[in-house]
Design a protein around this motif. Sequence first.
Motif, PDB file in Angstrom:
ATOM      1  N   ILE A 121       0.873  -1.249  -0.081  1.00  0.00           N
ATOM      2  CA  ILE A 121       0.046   0.114   0.031  1.00  0.00           C
ATOM      3  C   ILE A 121       0.943   1.122  -0.179  1.00  0.00           C
ATOM      4  O   ILE A 121       1.787   1.479   0.728  1.00  0.00           O
ATOM      5  N   THR A 122       0.765   2.149  -0.963  1.00  0.00           N
ATOM      6  CA  THR A 122       1.346   3.433  -1.003  1.00  0.00           C
ATOM      7  C   THR A 122       0.476   4.676  -0.590  1.00  0.00           C
ATOM      8  O   THR A 122      -0.669   4.443  -1.136  1.00  0.00           O
ATOM      9  N   ARG A 123       0.805   5.542   0.192  1.00  0.00           N
ATOM     10  CA  ARG A 123      -0.022   6.672   0.753  1.00  0.00           C
ATOM     11  C   ARG A 123       0.973   7.902   0.606  1.00  0.00           C
ATOM     12  O   ARG A 123       2.518   7.806   1.038  1.00  0.00           O
ATOM     13  N   GLU A 124       0.666   9.026  -0.018  1.00  0.00           N
ATOM     14  CA  GLU A 124       1.421  10.013   0.287  1.00  0.00           C
ATOM     15  C   GLU A 124       0.539  11.450   0.286  1.00  0.00           C
ATOM     16  O   GLU A 124      -0.782  11.236   0.176  1.00  0.00           O
ATOM     17  N   ILE A 125       1.230  12.398   1.070  1.00  0.00           N
ATOM     18  CA  ILE A 125       0.697  13.755   1.199  1.00  0.00           C
ATOM     19  C   ILE A 125       1.517  14.575   0.960  1.00  0.00           C
ATOM     20  O   ILE A 125       2.689  14.563   1.107  1.00  0.00           O
ATOM     21  N   GLU A 126       1.153  15.948   0.521  1.00  0.00           N
ATOM     22  CA  GLU A 126       1.948  17.121   0.575  1.00  0.00           C
ATOM     23  C   GLU A 126       1.514  18.142   1.546  1.00  0.00           C
ATOM     24  O   GLU A 126       0.435  18.351   2.101  1.00  0.00           O
ATOM     25  N   LEU A 127       2.767  18.425   2.621  1.00  0.00           N
ATOM     26  CA  LEU A 127       2.583  19.277   3.619  1.00  0.00           C
ATOM     27  C   LEU A 127       3.302  20.651   3.534  1.00  0.00           C
ATOM     28  O   LEU A 127       4.334  20.519   2.786  1.00  0.00           O
ATOM     29  N   ILE A 128       2.808  21.677   3.951  1.00  0.00           N
ATOM     30  CA  ILE A 128       3.579  22.935   3.854  1.00  0.00           C
ATOM     31  C   ILE A 128       4.056  23.211   5.287  1.00  0.00           C
ATOM     32  O   ILE A 128       3.307  22.954   6.021  1.00  0.00           O
ATOM     33  N   LEU A 143       7.072  16.532   0.487  1.00  0.00           N
ATOM     34  CA  LEU A 143       6.264  15.199  -0.210  1.00  0.00           C
ATOM     35  C   LEU A 143       6.599  14.007   0.642  1.00  0.00           C
ATOM     36  O   LEU A 143       7.541  13.769   0.676  1.00  0.00           O
ATOM     37  N   TRP A 144       5.386  13.621   1.616  1.00  0.00           N
ATOM     38  CA  TRP A 144       5.709  12.812   2.585  1.00  0.00           C
ATOM     39  C   TRP A 144       5.025  11.389   1.900  1.00  0.00           C
ATOM     40  O   TRP A 144       3.895  11.306   1.666  1.00  0.00           O
ATOM     41  N   GLN A 145       5.888  10.490   1.500  1.00  0.00           N
ATOM     42  CA  GLN A 145       5.255   9.200   0.999  1.00  0.00           C
ATOM     43  C   GLN A 145       5.675   7.711   1.933  1.00  0.00           C
ATOM     44  O   GLN A 145       6.772   7.719   2.281  1.00  0.00           O
ATOM     45  N   LYS A 146       4.649   7.242   1.937  1.00  0.00           N
ATOM     46  CA  LYS A 146       4.970   5.740   2.814  1.00  0.00           C
ATOM     47  C   LYS A 146       4.600   4.735   2.023  1.00  0.00           C
ATOM     48  O   LYS A 146       3.459   4.670   1.431  1.00  0.00           O
ATOM     49  N   ILE A 147       5.445   3.569   1.896  1.00  0.00           N
ATOM     50  CA  ILE A 147       5.440   2.550   1.078  1.00  0.00           C
ATOM     51  C   ILE A 147       5.264   1.377   2.072  1.00  0.00           C
ATOM     52  O   ILE A 147       6.409   0.949   2.738  1.00  0.00           O
ATOM     53  N   TYR A 148       3.880   0.705   2.145  1.00  0.00           N
ATOM     54  CA  TYR A 148       4.044  -0.377   3.318  1.00  0.00           C
ATOM     55  C   TYR A 148       3.965  -1.858   2.683  1.00  0.00           C
ATOM     56  O   TYR A 148       2.997  -1.870   1.486  1.00  0.00           O
ATOM     57  N   ALA A 159       0.457  12.222   9.335  1.00  0.00           N
ATOM     58  CA  ALA A 159       1.217  13.200   8.679  1.00  0.00           C
ATOM     59  C   ALA A 159       0.797  14.636   9.199  1.00  0.00           C
ATOM     60  O   ALA A 159       1.682  15.418   9.501  1.00  0.00           O
ATOM     61  N   GLU A 160      -0.210  14.904   9.190  1.00  0.00           N
ATOM     62  CA  GLU A 160      -0.674  16.359   9.702  1.00  0.00           C
ATOM     63  C   GLU A 160      -0.359  16.577  11.007  1.00  0.00           C
ATOM     64  O   GLU A 160      -0.041  17.738  11.443  1.00  0.00           O
ATOM     65  N   ARG A 161      -0.266  15.571  11.958  1.00  0.00           N
ATOM     66  CA  ARG A 161       0.243  15.843  13.357  1.00  0.00           C
ATOM     67  C   ARG A 161       1.750  16.135  13.310  1.00  0.00           C
ATOM     68  O   ARG A 161       2.198  17.181  14.109  1.00  0.00           O
ATOM     69  N   ILE A 162       2.471  15.470  12.504  1.00  0.00           N
ATOM     70  CA  ILE A 162       3.779  15.562  12.328  1.00  0.00           C
ATOM     71  C   ILE A 162       4.227  16.982  11.681  1.00  0.00           C
ATOM     72  O   ILE A 162       4.767  17.860  12.383  1.00  0.00           O
ATOM     73  N   ALA A 163       3.210  17.478  10.809  1.00  0.00           N
ATOM     74  CA  ALA A 163       3.561  18.688  10.359  1.00  0.00           C
ATOM     75  C   ALA A 163       3.096  19.936  11.325  1.00  0.00           C
ATOM     76  O   ALA A 163       3.779  20.924  11.524  1.00  0.00           O
ATOM     77  N   SER A 164       2.039  19.749  12.198  1.00  0.00           N
ATOM     78  CA  SER A 164       1.526  20.633  13.325  1.00  0.00           C
ATOM     79  C   SER A 164       2.637  20.910  14.363  1.00  0.00           C
ATOM     80  O   SER A 164       3.211  21.995  14.775  1.00  0.00           O
ATOM     81  N   MET A 165       3.416  19.508  14.682  1.00  0.00           N
ATOM     82  CA  MET A 165       4.586  19.444  15.515  1.00  0.00           C
ATOM     83  C   MET A 165       5.724  20.288  15.054  1.00  0.00           C
ATOM     84  O   MET A 165       6.368  21.028  15.823  1.00  0.00           O
ATOM     85  N   THR A 219      -2.516  -2.451   6.660  1.00  0.00           N
ATOM     86  CA  THR A 219      -3.861  -1.783   6.236  1.00  0.00           C
ATOM     87  C   THR A 219      -4.234  -0.893   7.029  1.00  0.00           C
ATOM     88  O   THR A 219      -4.858   0.200   6.908  1.00  0.00           O
ATOM     89  N   ALA A 220      -4.362  -1.284   8.471  1.00  0.00           N
ATOM     90  CA  ALA A 220      -4.537  -0.477   9.583  1.00  0.00           C
ATOM     91  C   ALA A 220      -3.574   0.703   9.618  1.00  0.00           C
ATOM     92  O   ALA A 220      -4.006   2.023   9.906  1.00  0.00           O
ATOM     93  N   MET A 221      -2.396   0.487   9.582  1.00  0.00           N
ATOM     94  CA  MET A 221      -1.625   1.715   9.554  1.00  0.00           C
ATOM     95  C   MET A 221      -1.756   2.658   8.507  1.00  0.00           C
ATOM     96  O   MET A 221      -1.664   4.061   8.518  1.00  0.00           O
ATOM     97  N   SER A 222      -1.898   2.138   7.245  1.00  0.00           N
ATOM     98  CA  SER A 222      -2.085   3.070   6.260  1.00  0.00           C
ATOM     99  C   SER A 222      -3.382   3.815   6.214  1.00  0.00           C
ATOM    100  O   SER A 222      -3.415   5.034   5.769  1.00  0.00           O
ATOM    101  N   GLU A 223      -4.209   3.351   7.109  1.00  0.00           N
ATOM    102  CA  GLU A 223      -5.588   4.216   7.179  1.00  0.00           C
ATOM    103  C   GLU A 223      -5.269   5.482   8.085  1.00  0.00           C
ATOM    104  O   GLU A 223      -6.017   6.536   8.131  1.00  0.00           O
ATOM    105  N   ASP A 224      -4.415   5.454   8.916  1.00  0.00           N
ATOM    106  CA  ASP A 224      -3.940   6.516   9.742  1.00  0.00           C
ATOM    107  C   ASP A 224      -3.104   7.330   9.267  1.00  0.00           C
ATOM    108  O   ASP A 224      -2.362   8.369  10.104  1.00  0.00           O
ATOM    109  N   PHE A 225      -2.482   7.308   7.900  1.00  0.00           N
ATOM    110  CA  PHE A 225      -1.488   8.032   7.316  1.00  0.00           C
ATOM    111  C   PHE A 225      -1.479   9.453   7.331  1.00  0.00           C
ATOM    112  O   PHE A 225      -0.869  10.343   8.029  1.00  0.00           O
ATOM    113  N   GLU A 226      -2.665   9.927   6.888  1.00  0.00           N
ATOM    114  CA  GLU A 226      -2.927  11.264   6.763  1.00  0.00           C
ATOM    115  C   GLU A 226      -3.046  12.083   8.039  1.00  0.00           C
ATOM    116  O   GLU A 226      -2.476  13.087   7.988  1.00  0.00           O
ATOM    117  N   PRO A 227      -3.838  11.743   8.884  1.00  0.00           N
ATOM    118  CA  PRO A 227      -3.880  12.168  10.262  1.00  0.00           C
ATOM    119  C   PRO A 227      -2.525  12.335  10.937  1.00  0.00           C
ATOM    120  O   PRO A 227      -1.871  13.105  11.430  1.00  0.00           O
TER     121      PRO A 227
END
Length: 160
Positions: free
Chosen positions: A9-16, A111-116, A138-144, A128-136
Motif C-alpha cells: 500500500i502506498t500513501r502520500e501527502i503534501e505538507l507545507i 512530499l511525504w510518502q510511505k510504502i507499506y 502526517a498532519e500531526r507531524i506537520a503541526s509539531m 492496512t490499519a497503519m495506512s488508514e492512519d496515514f494522513e492524520p
Amino acid sequence: MNAFLPQRITREIELIIDADPQQVFPLLCPVREYEWIEPWRCRVLYSDSGVAENNCIFETDFPQNGGRETWIVSHYEKDHGIEFVRFTADEKITKLNIHLSGTPAGGTRLLWQKIYTGLSPEGNQVITAMSEDFEPEAERIASMLNHYLKTGTMLPLADL
C-alpha cells in the motif's frame, strides 16, 4: 509453494512547513526529533556523525506502531530529501520517502510518502490499519514541526 501474497500500500501527502528547507531538513533526524516530537524515542545503532546520514541505523519501539522496528537511512540528500527503510521481523517493511522543496513564500513543501509491504498475513493486516492512519499522522507531524520552528518548543500531544 507458498500461498501467501504480500500486500503493498502506498500513501502520500503534501505538507507545507512555514520555514525554508535549510531549517526543516536537519530536524528530520532520529536524534533531533527528540526536540520536537512527543513522545519520540530511539536508539541509534550506527552513525559516524551521531546524527542522520546515509546508512545511519536506529531502532524504535512504539507498541501502537507494531513494536520494535529497525530503521536504515537509505538516501540522504542535504536539504532536499531523506528516505528511511524500517522493518520488523516477519511482519512488515515501511519505506518513508521525504522530499523537500522551497515555496515562493519561503516555506517548505514536503512530499511525504510511505510504502507499506506486508511480510506475512498478520503483516498485511497491520499495514492496512497503519495506512488508514496515514494522513492524520502526517498532519500531526506537520503541526509539531511548524510549532517547533515557530516557538522553539515542543507541541504537547494534548494540544493536538
